[in-house]
Design a protein around this motif. Structure first.
Motif, PDB file in Angstrom:
ATOM      1  N   VAL A  23      -3.629  -4.910   2.909  1.00  0.00           N
ATOM      2  CA  VAL A  23      -3.322  -4.498   4.274  1.00  0.00           C
ATOM      3  C   VAL A  23      -3.569  -5.695   5.194  1.00  0.00           C
ATOM      4  O   VAL A  23      -4.693  -6.209   5.253  1.00  0.00           O
ATOM      5  N   ASN A  24      -2.514  -6.144   5.865  1.00  0.00           N
ATOM      6  CA  ASN A  24      -2.603  -7.260   6.803  1.00  0.00           C
ATOM      7  C   ASN A  24      -3.260  -8.496   6.164  1.00  0.00           C
ATOM      8  O   ASN A  24      -4.108  -9.155   6.762  1.00  0.00           O
ATOM      9  N   GLY A  25      -2.872  -8.794   4.927  1.00  0.00           N
ATOM     10  CA  GLY A  25      -3.366  -9.973   4.233  1.00  0.00           C
ATOM     11  C   GLY A  25      -4.715  -9.815   3.571  1.00  0.00           C
ATOM     12  O   GLY A  25      -5.171 -10.723   2.851  1.00  0.00           O
ATOM     13  N   THR A  26      -5.386  -8.665   3.757  1.00  0.00           N
ATOM     14  CA  THR A  26      -6.682  -8.406   3.123  1.00  0.00           C
ATOM     15  C   THR A  26      -6.473  -7.531   1.897  1.00  0.00           C
ATOM     16  O   THR A  26      -5.863  -6.465   1.998  1.00  0.00           O
ATOM     17  N   SER A  27      -6.970  -7.996   0.753  1.00  0.00           N
ATOM     18  CA  SER A  27      -6.759  -7.271  -0.505  1.00  0.00           C
ATOM     19  C   SER A  27      -8.016  -6.538  -0.935  1.00  0.00           C
ATOM     20  O   SER A  27      -9.147  -7.038  -0.781  1.00  0.00           O
ATOM     21  N   TYR A  28      -7.804  -5.335  -1.468  1.00  0.00           N
ATOM     22  CA  TYR A  28      -8.871  -4.517  -2.036  1.00  0.00           C
ATOM     23  C   TYR A  28      -8.534  -4.309  -3.507  1.00  0.00           C
ATOM     24  O   TYR A  28      -7.517  -3.686  -3.835  1.00  0.00           O
ATOM     25  N   THR A  29      -9.367  -4.848  -4.387  1.00  0.00           N
ATOM     26  CA  THR A  29      -9.069  -4.819  -5.819  1.00  0.00           C
ATOM     27  C   THR A  29      -9.340  -3.431  -6.401  1.00  0.00           C
ATOM     28  O   THR A  29     -10.021  -2.594  -5.796  1.00  0.00           O
ATOM     29  N   ALA A  30      -8.792  -3.205  -7.590  1.00  0.00           N
ATOM     30  CA  ALA A  30      -8.975  -1.926  -8.277  1.00  0.00           C
ATOM     31  C   ALA A  30     -10.463  -1.631  -8.453  1.00  0.00           C
ATOM     32  O   ALA A  30     -11.253  -2.515  -8.788  1.00  0.00           O
ATOM     33  N   GLY A  31     -10.842  -0.379  -8.203  1.00  0.00           N
ATOM     34  CA  GLY A  31     -12.235   0.021  -8.294  1.00  0.00           C
ATOM     35  C   GLY A  31     -12.965  -0.007  -6.959  1.00  0.00           C
ATOM     36  O   GLY A  31     -14.118   0.419  -6.885  1.00  0.00           O
TER      37      GLY A  31
ATOM     38  N   VAL B 263      -9.421   2.903  -5.071  1.00  0.00           N
ATOM     39  CA  VAL B 263      -8.075   2.474  -5.450  1.00  0.00           C
ATOM     40  C   VAL B 263      -8.061   2.075  -6.925  1.00  0.00           C
ATOM     41  O   VAL B 263      -9.035   1.536  -7.459  1.00  0.00           O
ATOM     42  N   ASN B 264      -6.943   2.351  -7.604  1.00  0.00           N
ATOM     43  CA  ASN B 264      -6.818   2.012  -9.023  1.00  0.00           C
ATOM     44  C   ASN B 264      -5.897   0.816  -9.254  1.00  0.00           C
ATOM     45  O   ASN B 264      -5.500   0.546 -10.386  1.00  0.00           O
ATOM     46  N   ARG B 265      -5.547   0.124  -8.176  1.00  0.00           N
ATOM     47  CA  ARG B 265      -4.802  -1.121  -8.272  1.00  0.00           C
ATOM     48  C   ARG B 265      -5.123  -1.941  -7.022  1.00  0.00           C
ATOM     49  O   ARG B 265      -5.745  -1.440  -6.078  1.00  0.00           O
TER      50      ARG B 265
ATOM     51  N   SER C 179     -10.907  -0.096   5.398  1.00  0.00           N
ATOM     52  CA  SER C 179     -12.188  -0.786   5.249  1.00  0.00           C
ATOM     53  C   SER C 179     -12.777  -0.449   3.892  1.00  0.00           C
ATOM     54  O   SER C 179     -12.715   0.704   3.443  1.00  0.00           O
ATOM     55  N   SER C 180     -13.331  -1.452   3.239  1.00  0.00           N
ATOM     56  CA  SER C 180     -14.028  -1.193   1.978  1.00  0.00           C
ATOM     57  C   SER C 180     -15.374  -0.554   2.273  1.00  0.00           C
ATOM     58  O   SER C 180     -15.908  -0.659   3.387  1.00  0.00           O
ATOM     59  N   ALA C 181     -15.926   0.136   1.281  1.00  0.00           N
ATOM     60  CA  ALA C 181     -17.228   0.780   1.429  1.00  0.00           C
ATOM     61  C   ALA C 181     -18.083   0.414   0.215  1.00  0.00           C
ATOM     62  O   ALA C 181     -18.300   1.230  -0.679  1.00  0.00           O
ATOM     63  N   PRO C 182     -18.575  -0.848   0.169  1.00  0.00           N
ATOM     64  CA  PRO C 182     -19.321  -1.313  -1.005  1.00  0.00           C
ATOM     65  C   PRO C 182     -20.724  -0.708  -1.078  1.00  0.00           C
ATOM     66  O   PRO C 182     -21.305  -0.329  -0.053  1.00  0.00           O
TER      67      PRO C 182
ATOM     68  N   VAL D 288       0.838  -1.197   0.000  1.00  0.00           N
ATOM     69  CA  VAL D 288       0.000   0.000   0.000  1.00  0.00           C
ATOM     70  C   VAL D 288       0.867   1.239   0.000  1.00  0.00           C
ATOM     71  O   VAL D 288       1.943   1.271   0.606  1.00  0.00           O
ATOM     72  N   ASP D 289       0.396   2.267  -0.708  1.00  0.00           N
ATOM     73  CA  ASP D 289       1.002   3.589  -0.680  1.00  0.00           C
ATOM     74  C   ASP D 289       0.029   4.527   0.028  1.00  0.00           C
ATOM     75  O   ASP D 289      -1.137   4.646  -0.374  1.00  0.00           O
ATOM     76  N   LEU D 290       0.495   5.186   1.082  1.00  0.00           N
ATOM     77  CA  LEU D 290      -0.392   5.993   1.911  1.00  0.00           C
ATOM     78  C   LEU D 290      -1.008   7.162   1.163  1.00  0.00           C
ATOM     79  O   LEU D 290      -2.146   7.559   1.441  1.00  0.00           O
ATOM     80  N   ASP D 291      -0.284   7.718   0.221  1.00  0.00           N
ATOM     81  CA  ASP D 291      -0.770   8.877  -0.523  1.00  0.00           C
ATOM     82  C   ASP D 291      -1.480   8.465  -1.808  1.00  0.00           C
ATOM     83  O   ASP D 291      -2.663   8.768  -2.013  1.00  0.00           O
ATOM     84  N   LYS D 292      -0.795   7.721  -2.678  1.00  0.00           N
ATOM     85  CA  LYS D 292      -1.352   7.384  -3.989  1.00  0.00           C
ATOM     86  C   LYS D 292      -2.547   6.443  -3.901  1.00  0.00           C
ATOM     87  O   LYS D 292      -3.517   6.584  -4.650  1.00  0.00           O
ATOM     88  N   ASP D 293      -2.483   5.460  -2.998  1.00  0.00           N
ATOM     89  CA  ASP D 293      -3.575   4.492  -2.896  1.00  0.00           C
ATOM     90  C   ASP D 293      -4.685   4.962  -1.967  1.00  0.00           C
ATOM     91  O   ASP D 293      -5.873   4.822  -2.295  1.00  0.00           O
ATOM     92  N   LEU D 294      -4.325   5.503  -0.814  1.00  0.00           N
ATOM     93  CA  LEU D 294      -5.321   5.832   0.202  1.00  0.00           C
ATOM     94  C   LEU D 294      -5.721   7.300   0.218  1.00  0.00           C
ATOM     95  O   LEU D 294      -6.766   7.644   0.778  1.00  0.00           O
TER      96      LEU D 294
END
Length: 265
Positions: free
Chosen positions: A108-116, A102-104, A160-163, A59-65
Motif C-alpha cells: 500500500v503506497n509503496g509500503t509492503s507487508y509480508t506474509a504472516g 495476510v497470507n501473501r 498499519s502492521s500490528a507487530p 492489495v485485495d480489499l476482501d481477501k487480503d484485508l
C-alpha cells in the motif's frame, strides 16, 4: 438483494399501466421538489494492482484485508421532478475496517507487508452523485428518460502492521474516480401521489474499462409532504491495466440497501 426485484417489478408495472392509460398533456405531471437525509452502507469489494500516485500498490480489499462494514455517515438528498426534466443530487459516506493476517505480500503506497503480518486497515468511501434526466416518454403519472451526469468516488485506504514487538508500520493512499453517467430510467406515481417508484440502469465503456450501475428507489408518503424512502443500488467499476491508466489495474464493487426520510413540496 431480494428487495431489488420487488421494487423493480412495482416500478415497471406502474409505468406500463400508466402508459396504457388515456394520454394526458405533459403538464399533468405535477412538479415537485424533494429533500431529505439518507443512509447507505453498501458492501465493498475490489482490488488494486500497479502504481498509484507514483507508488506501488498491490492489495485485495476482501481477501487480503478482510474488510467489513464499520459505520455510515448520513448523506443529503435533493430531487426535482418536472414534466420534461428531472435532476437528483445526493452524497454519502461509508467506512470499513479489517484486522487480518495476510497470507501473501501486500503493498500500500509503496509500503509492503509480508506474509504472516497482522494488518489493521481502514477504508473510507465517499460518493457524490449528480444526475440530469431528460424525459422522452411523459404521461400524467409515469415517465421514461435518459440520464446524464457524474458519480464521483473518493476512497481513502489506511493500513498499519500490528507487530508483537517493535513499532507498527503505517501507510495510506487515496484513489479518486469521477465516473460519467449515461443510462435509462423510469418512474411513476400512484395512489394520488402517496407512492413514488423509480428504476435506473447506467453503463459506460471505454477501451476495455467498463462501469455499470443499477438501482431502484421507492418512496411512500403517509402524508402529502413527508415520506419514507428505501432504495437499492449496485455498482461495478472495472479498469484493466492499460485502459484508463497505463500502470494501474483496479476493480471496485459495491451494493446495498439504503434508507431515508424526505420532505416533498
Amino acid at each position: 438483494m431480494r428487495a431489488l426485484p420487488i421494487v423493480l417489478s412495482l416500478c415497471t408495472t406502474a409505468v406500463f399501466a400508466q402508459l396504457g392509460a388515456p394520454n394526458l398533456p405533459a403538464s399533468g405531471f405535477q412538479r415537485t421538489w424533494t429533500v431529505g437525509g439518507q443512509t447507505f452502507g453498501p458492501t465493498l469489494t475490489g482490488h488494486f494492482q500497479g502504481v498509484q500516485d507514483g507508488q506501488p500498490i498491490f492489495v485485495d480489499l476482501d481477501k487480503d484485508l478482510g474488510l467489513g462494514k464499520d459505520k455510515t455517515t448520513p448523506g443529503f438528498f435533493l430531487d426535482y421532478q418536472g414534466p420534461r426534466f428531472a435532476f437528483q443530487i445526493s452524497n454519502g459516506t461509508a467506512e470499513y475496517r479489517g484486522d487480518q493476517v495476510v497470507n501473501r505480500t501486500v503493498t500500500v503506497n509503496g509500503t509492503s507487508y509480508t506474509a504472516g503480518t497482522r494488518v489493521l486497515s481502514h477504508v473510507k468511501l465517499a460518493s457524490v452523485d449528480g444526475i440530469w434526466t431528460i424525459k422522452f416518454v411523459r404521461e400524467s403519472d409515469a415517465w421514461l428518460g435518459v440520464d446524464l451526469g457524474v458519480q464521483a468516488w473518493t476512497l481513502d485506504l489506511d493500513a498499519s502492521s500490528a507487530p508483537m514487538v517493535g513499532s507498527p508500520v503505517a501507510s495510506s493512499t487515496r484513489v479518486t474516480a469521477p465516473i460519467p453517467q449515461l443510462g435509462l430510467s423510469g418512474g411513476s406515481r400512484g395512489f394520488n401521489g402517496a407512492v413514488e417508484a423509480k428504476a435506473y440502469v447506467h453503463y459506460l465503456g471505454y477501451k476495455s474499462a467498463k462501469y455499470t450501475l443499477f438501482g431502484a428507489d421507492l418512496r411512500v408518503y403517509p402524508v402529502s409532504w413527508f415520506g419514507l424512502r428505501a432504495f437499492y443500488e449496485g455498482g461495478s467499476f472495472d479498469v484493466p491495466k492499460g485502459s484508463v491508466k497505463d500502470d494501474l489495474e483496479l476493480k471496485l464493487d459495491r451494493k446495498g440497501v439504503g434508507l431515508g426520510a424526505v420532505v416533498r413540496f
